[in-house]
Write an enzyme that holds these catalytic residues in place. Sequence first.
Site, PDB file in Angstrom:
ATOM      1  N   SER A 440     -49.770  25.836 -23.297  1.00 36.78           N
ATOM      2  CA  SER A 440     -51.327  26.004 -23.303  1.00 36.78           C
ATOM      3  C   SER A 440     -51.931  24.670 -23.466  1.00 36.78           C
ATOM      4  O   SER A 440     -53.207  24.543 -23.043  1.00 36.78           O
ATOM      5  CB  SER A 440     -51.596  26.681 -24.781  1.00 36.78           C
ATOM      6  OG  SER A 440     -50.941  27.825 -24.805  1.00 36.78           O
ATOM      7  N   HIS A 461     -50.147  30.074 -16.868  1.00 36.96           N
ATOM      8  CA  HIS A 461     -50.519  30.231 -18.449  1.00 36.96           C
ATOM      9  C   HIS A 461     -51.206  31.720 -18.649  1.00 36.96           C
ATOM     10  O   HIS A 461     -52.142  32.373 -18.210  1.00 36.96           O
ATOM     11  CB  HIS A 461     -51.732  29.490 -18.545  1.00 36.96           C
ATOM     12  CG  HIS A 461     -52.189  29.374 -20.073  1.00 36.96           C
ATOM     13  ND1 HIS A 461     -53.579  29.335 -20.273  1.00 36.96           N
ATOM     14  CD2 HIS A 461     -51.433  29.244 -21.228  1.00 36.96           C
ATOM     15  CE1 HIS A 461     -53.798  29.233 -21.629  1.00 36.96           C
ATOM     16  NE2 HIS A 461     -52.765  29.225 -22.132  1.00 36.96           N
ATOM     17  N   GLU A 473     -53.762  32.321 -15.530  1.00 37.22           N
ATOM     18  CA  GLU A 473     -54.175  31.020 -15.086  1.00 37.22           C
ATOM     19  C   GLU A 473     -52.970  30.303 -14.375  1.00 37.22           C
ATOM     20  O   GLU A 473     -51.888  30.376 -14.941  1.00 37.22           O
ATOM     21  CB  GLU A 473     -54.554  29.786 -15.986  1.00 37.22           C
ATOM     22  CG  GLU A 473     -55.981  30.308 -16.666  1.00 37.22           C
ATOM     23  CD  GLU A 473     -56.411  28.967 -17.669  1.00 37.22           C
ATOM     24  OE1 GLU A 473     -57.306  28.206 -17.118  1.00 37.22           O
ATOM     25  OE2 GLU A 473     -55.974  29.207 -18.819  1.00 37.22           O
ATOM     26  N   ASN A 511     -59.248  27.727 -22.068  1.00 36.43           N
ATOM     27  CA  ASN A 511     -59.113  27.137 -23.294  1.00 36.43           C
ATOM     28  C   ASN A 511     -60.323  25.939 -23.502  1.00 36.43           C
ATOM     29  O   ASN A 511     -60.573  25.571 -24.539  1.00 36.43           O
ATOM     30  CB  ASN A 511     -57.795  26.524 -23.839  1.00 36.43           C
ATOM     31  CG  ASN A 511     -56.849  27.748 -24.335  1.00 36.43           C
ATOM     32  OD1 ASN A 511     -57.220  28.798 -24.654  1.00 36.43           O
ATOM     33  ND2 ASN A 511     -55.619  27.564 -24.093  1.00 36.43           N
TER      34      ASN A 511
HETATM   35  P1  NAD Z   1     -42.781  31.604 -30.229  1.00 33.75           P
HETATM   36  O1  NAD Z   1     -42.396  30.732 -31.343  1.00 33.75           O
HETATM   37  O2  NAD Z   1     -43.035  32.930 -30.510  1.00 33.75           O
HETATM   38  O3  NAD Z   1     -41.314  31.737 -29.257  1.00 33.75           O
HETATM   39  C1  NAD Z   1     -40.685  30.373 -28.710  1.00 33.75           C
HETATM   40  C2  NAD Z   1     -39.469  31.062 -28.292  1.00 33.75           C
HETATM   41  O4  NAD Z   1     -38.767  29.829 -27.776  1.00 33.75           O
HETATM   42  C3  NAD Z   1     -38.614  31.437 -29.728  1.00 33.75           C
HETATM   43  O5  NAD Z   1     -38.064  32.500 -29.505  1.00 33.75           O
HETATM   44  C4  NAD Z   1     -37.417  30.027 -29.892  1.00 33.75           C
HETATM   45  O6  NAD Z   1     -36.214  30.565 -30.194  1.00 33.75           O
HETATM   46  C5  NAD Z   1     -37.489  29.667 -28.200  1.00 33.75           C
HETATM   47  N1  NAD Z   1     -36.808  28.570 -28.109  1.00 33.75           N
HETATM   48  C6  NAD Z   1     -37.209  27.525 -28.624  1.00 33.75           C
HETATM   49  N2  NAD Z   1     -36.377  26.552 -28.121  1.00 33.75           N
HETATM   50  C7  NAD Z   1     -35.438  27.072 -26.992  1.00 33.75           C
HETATM   51  C8  NAD Z   1     -34.626  26.744 -26.148  1.00 33.75           C
HETATM   52  N3  NAD Z   1     -34.189  25.247 -26.020  1.00 33.75           N
HETATM   53  N4  NAD Z   1     -33.782  27.305 -25.259  1.00 33.75           N
HETATM   54  C9  NAD Z   1     -34.367  28.631 -25.330  1.00 33.75           C
HETATM   55  N5  NAD Z   1     -35.047  29.236 -26.172  1.00 33.75           N
HETATM   56  C10 NAD Z   1     -35.908  28.302 -27.201  1.00 33.75           C
HETATM   57  O7  NAD Z   1     -43.816  30.878 -29.318  1.00 33.75           O
HETATM   58  P2  NAD Z   1     -44.848  31.733 -28.399  1.00 33.75           P
HETATM   59  O8  NAD Z   1     -46.143  31.860 -29.146  1.00 33.75           O
HETATM   60  O9  NAD Z   1     -44.315  32.776 -27.468  1.00 33.75           O
HETATM   61  O10 NAD Z   1     -45.506  30.284 -27.442  1.00 33.75           O
HETATM   62  C11 NAD Z   1     -44.437  29.953 -26.171  1.00 33.75           C
HETATM   63  C12 NAD Z   1     -45.239  29.278 -25.456  1.00 33.75           C
HETATM   64  O11 NAD Z   1     -46.422  29.898 -24.569  1.00 33.75           O
HETATM   65  C13 NAD Z   1     -45.729  27.862 -25.854  1.00 33.75           C
HETATM   66  O12 NAD Z   1     -45.624  26.918 -24.954  1.00 33.75           O
HETATM   67  C14 NAD Z   1     -47.259  28.193 -26.379  1.00 33.75           C
HETATM   68  O13 NAD Z   1     -48.152  27.056 -26.267  1.00 33.75           O
HETATM   69  C15 NAD Z   1     -47.426  29.048 -25.077  1.00 33.75           C
HETATM   70  N6  NAD Z   1     -48.650  30.011 -25.313  1.00 33.75           N
HETATM   71  C16 NAD Z   1     -48.730  30.647 -26.472  1.00 33.75           C
HETATM   72  C17 NAD Z   1     -49.913  31.525 -26.623  1.00 33.75           C
HETATM   73  C18 NAD Z   1     -50.159  32.241 -27.579  1.00 33.75           C
HETATM   74  O14 NAD Z   1     -51.174  32.872 -27.970  1.00 33.75           O
HETATM   75  N7  NAD Z   1     -49.170  32.394 -28.675  1.00 33.75           N
HETATM   76  C19 NAD Z   1     -50.700  31.732 -25.527  1.00 33.75           C
HETATM   77  C20 NAD Z   1     -50.524  31.275 -24.251  1.00 33.75           C
HETATM   78  C21 NAD Z   1     -49.535  30.457 -24.151  1.00 33.75           C
END
Ligand code: NAD
Length: 722
Positions: A440, A461, A473, A511
Site C-alpha cells: 500500500s 493493489h 490499482e 490512498n
Molecule cells: P497480514 O499481516 O494479515 O498478512 C501477512 C501475511 O504474510 C502473514 O500471514 C504472514 O505470516 C505472512 N508472511 C510474512 N512474512 C512472510 C514470508 N517471509 N514468507 C511468507 N509469508 C510471510 O497483512 P495484510 O493486511 O494481509 O497485508 C499484506 C500486504 O497487503 C501488505 O503489504 C499491506 O500493506 C497490503 N495491503 C493491506 C491492506 C489492508 O487493508 N490490510 C490493503 C491493501 C494492501
Amino acid sequence: MTEFHAATDADGVTTLTWDVPGKSLNVMSLQGLRELEAAVGAALADPAVKGIVITSGKADFGGGMDLAVLAGMREAAGADPAQGLFDGILGIHHLLRRIERAGMDPKTLTGGKPIAAALPGTAAGIALELPLACHRIFAADTPKARIGLPEIRVGLFPGAGGTTRLAWTLGAMAAAPYLLEGRMESPVKMNTAGIVHEVVPPEELLARAKAWVLSAPDIVKPWDRKGFRFPGGAPYSAQGFLTFVGASAMVAGKTMGVYPAARALLSAVYEGAQVPFDTALRIEARWFTQVLLDPSSAAMIRSLFLDKAALEKGANRPALPEAKVRRLGVIGAGMMGAGIAHVAAAAGINVVLIDATEEAAARGQAQIAAALEKAVERRKLTPEAKAGTLARLTVGADVAALQDCDLIVEAVFEDPGVKAEVIARAAAAAPGAVLATNTSTLPVTDLARATPEPERFLGLHFFSPVEKMQLVEVIRGRQTGDAAIAKALDFVRQIRKTPIVVNDARFFYANRCIIPYINEGLRMVGEGVAPALVENGARMAGMPVGPLQLVDETSLDLGARIARATRAALGADYPDDAVDAVLLPMVAAGRLGRKSGAGFYDYANGQRTGLAALHPVAEVQPGVGEVMQRLLMIQALEAVRALEAGVLTDIREGDVGAILGWGFAPWSGGPLSWLDRLGASHAVALAEALAAAHGPRFAPPPLLLAMAATGESFRHRFAPAA
Ligand code: NAD
C-alpha cells in the site's frame, strides 16, 4: 429480423428467441424493441397461434437496456429533450402493456393469448421488466444466474414499467430491496420472493413454458381486475401510510438527499399507487424522464456504467496477445493474501498460496473455507462451487511450489526488507513469471530492484475486504514492461474486478486522495467542529463513511504509522501537525479504533454506540455546507494533482477509481466529473476561498487554474481516445 427470431411449432406456440448477433449478452436496442413489437403483433394477430414464449438464444436472458438508446431518444428530440424522452419511454410502456393485455378484450378481459417468459440465466434491467409484463416467468435453475433490477446502482430506476409492476405485485415494502437497493438474486431466491413463478431444470425450460401456455391459464393481471387492492396497503390506508412514511425516511436517511433516482422512484410508486394502472405507468415515465435529465444521473451512468465497462474491457491495456493467468501464486496467507487467493480460485484459476509456515498457510486456507461456507449458508453459492474453489487451492510453506505459476502476487508484511527477500525468492522459483506486490505504501520501483527482471514487476493493489471491493490499482513501476501490465489486466478481468492503471508514486491514487479526506476530518475536530457535524457533513456530501468512522475502521495506529513515515519523507515540509495533534494523543491513550473497542466512536460488543466526547467543541460552528465543501474539495484537488503529476493518465480511471476504491460521492460521477459540474472557474474560486480560510492545501493546482482561464472541462481537455 435480426435480434428476435420467431418460430411457431405444430401446437401453435410461437417461440420468440432474443439473440442479438455479435454479443455475448443480449442488450435491448431500438431495433430490438421494434422487432419485438412486430413479432408480438404478428403472433397475436395470427389465429393459428395459441400463445407465446419469449426466451433467449444465449446462456443468459439479457443484461438490460443499451444506454445509448436513451441518449439517442434525448438527441432525437432536439430542442425539447424532456418531451423526446417521455415520448420514447411511453412507447416502450405501450409495447409492454400490449404484451400484458395480449390482445384481450378490454371490457370482458377475454380472448388474450398467454405469454410466458423463459429465462435461461441472468436477467437484469429491462430484461426483467419485459418478463414482468408477461403472464408467467419461468427461470432455469442456474444458481449462478442473477435476476433483478439494478438500475438504481447507476443512478436510474427501472423506468420501463418495472417499478410499477414490481410494487403492484409485491407491495411497496417487499419490493423495496429490489427497487431501492437493486438487489439481484438467484432464480430460487427470486422464486421465494414471488417474482419468478417457476424454477425448472434448465433442459425442461422451454417445454415447461410451452406446456403452461397450452394449459389455457388465467392471464388477467390482478391490477386489471375490478376491486384490485394495492398489496401491503395503498398510501391512504393505515398500513400503507406507515409503509410510505417509513420508506420515505429510509430513503432520505440512506441517500441524504443526493440521489435523485431513489426519491423519484419512491414518488413514482407513491403517486402511482393512488391511480389506475395505466396512469401509474405515465407517472413512472414522467419521474423517469426527470431522472434521466438530472446531471447526476448522466454522470453516474457515464462513470459507473460506460467508463467502468470500458476499463474492464481493457481500454488501457497494451495491444498484446491475450495473457490469461493459468496458475496464480500468492505469498502471504494473511487477510489480503487469502482474499486474493479466494477470488482467483473462485474465478476458476488454480492457486498456490504460500506462507512462512505450514500453520500460517493453513490458517489462510481455513479463512477461505470459512468465507465460502458462509456464502453457502446464505445460499449465495452452491456446495459444489465451494468444493470446486477449494479444490483449485494448494497451500504450503515451500516457495518451490510456485515454479509453474505465471503470475505471483506477494502480500506479506509491509516491510521493505521482508518483501525484497520474498520477491527475490519468488523470482528464482518461477523464472519468467510476472511478479506483483500488493504493497500500500512502498514504492513499486524500489521493490523491483529485488528481482533480476524489473520489467516483469508491478503493483497489484487490492482493497480490503478483497472479496467485496471492486477496484484493483495496477501500478506501473518505472521499469515495468507492457507485457506485465497486459498480464495484470487480464488477471483482473478473469477475477471480474475493475482495474485502473496508475504510475508509481507515494500512495498511488486511491490512498493519496483518501488520506487528505480523513485528515481534513481530523483537522476539523482539532478546530473544535462538532464530530457529529463532520460525520453528517460527509454523509450529506454523499460519502458512504464519515472520516472519523473511516479512521476508526482502518485503525488510528495505522494512521499514526503513515503520519510518521510521511514526516520522515518530507522533513521540514511536513504539513500535518494539526492532524497529529488530534491523532497521536488518542493512539497514546489506546483509542485505536474499532479493533480496540474505542476510537472517535465508542463501541459495545463490536457495535458502534455513538461518538465519544473527546475534544473541546467550539461555540461557533461552521455551516454544514462548508463542511461538505471542505471534505469533497480536499479529495478532488488531490485527484487533480494526481492527474497533473502523471500518476493518473486517464480521467475515466480517476473517476471510476475514486467511486469504487474509496466511495467518493457516487452521485457526482467522481471527483473530476464533480469539478466539471462546478465548472473550472467556479471550482477555482471555491478552492481559493477555502485556501484563504483554511490554508494552502486548498490552493488550486496550476492545471485547474489553466482550465479556468480557458473555460475547459476535464472531459474536454482529457477526452479519452475513441
Ligand atoms: P497480514 O499481516 O494479515 O498478512 C501477512 C501475511 O504474510 C502473514 O500471514 C504472514 O505470516 C505472512 N508472511 C510474512 N512474512 C512472510 C514470508 N517471509 N514468507 C511468507 N509469508 C510471510 O497483512 P495484510 O493486511 O494481509 O497485508 C499484506 C500486504 O497487503 C501488505 O503489504 C499491506 O500493506 C497490503 N495491503 C493491506 C491492506 C489492508 O487493508 N490490510 C490493503 C491493501 C494492501
